[in-house]
Design a protein around this motif. Structure first.
Motif, PDB file in Angstrom:
ATOM      1  N   PRO A 160     -15.971 -21.915 -58.065  1.00 54.50           N
ATOM      2  CA  PRO A 160     -17.274 -21.550 -58.175  1.00 54.50           C
ATOM      3  C   PRO A 160     -17.168 -20.188 -58.590  1.00 54.50           C
ATOM      4  CG  PRO A 160     -16.536 -21.730 -55.697  1.00 54.50           C
ATOM      5  CD  PRO A 160     -15.512 -22.131 -56.606  1.00 54.50           C
ATOM      6  N   PHE A 161     -18.148 -19.900 -59.665  1.00 52.57           N
ATOM      7  CA  PHE A 161     -18.175 -18.379 -60.098  1.00 52.57           C
ATOM      8  C   PHE A 161     -18.870 -17.658 -58.785  1.00 52.57           C
ATOM      9  CE2 PHE A 161     -20.484 -14.918 -61.994  1.00 52.57           C
ATOM     10  CZ  PHE A 161     -19.306 -14.473 -62.964  1.00 52.57           C
ATOM     11  N   VAL A 162     -18.344 -16.420 -58.696  1.00 50.10           N
ATOM     12  CA  VAL A 162     -18.723 -15.543 -57.605  1.00 50.10           C
ATOM     13  C   VAL A 162     -19.377 -14.129 -58.234  1.00 50.10           C
ATOM     14  CG1 VAL A 162     -18.303 -14.038 -55.553  1.00 50.10           C
ATOM     15  CG2 VAL A 162     -17.085 -16.381 -55.936  1.00 50.10           C
ATOM     16  N   ASP A 192      -7.211 -26.242 -67.677  1.00 51.58           N
ATOM     17  CA  ASP A 192      -6.888 -25.615 -66.519  1.00 51.58           C
ATOM     18  C   ASP A 192      -8.172 -25.495 -65.675  1.00 51.58           C
ATOM     19  OD1 ASP A 192      -5.138 -24.498 -64.449  1.00 51.58           O
ATOM     20  OD2 ASP A 192      -6.264 -22.684 -64.664  1.00 51.58           O
ATOM     21  N   TRP A 193      -9.314 -25.001 -66.216  1.00 52.18           N
ATOM     22  CA  TRP A 193     -10.502 -24.709 -65.552  1.00 52.18           C
ATOM     23  C   TRP A 193     -10.958 -26.361 -64.919  1.00 52.18           C
ATOM     24  CZ3 TRP A 193     -12.617 -20.567 -63.533  1.00 52.18           C
ATOM     25  CH2 TRP A 193     -13.863 -20.868 -62.876  1.00 52.18           C
TER      26      TRP A 193
END
Length: 41
Positions: free
Chosen positions: A15-17, A8-9
């Motif tokens: 983006p990682f926040v 899924d990813w």
């Protein structure tokens, strides 16, 4: 489950926040290291 999450990813990357500043992370890490006996830090 992990493979499904990875698939899924990869299909829908986001983006990682960061929710903390680097200073906040280092401050927290310093607190942990100070509590660990003989950590050498």
């Amino acid at each position: 489950d992990i493979r499904a999450w990875i698939a899924d990813w990869n299909d829908n990357p986001r983006p990682f926040v960061w929710t903390k500043t680097a200073d906040e992370i280092f401050e927290r890490l310093t607190g942990y290291l100070n509590r660990i006996k003989d950590s050498g830090h």
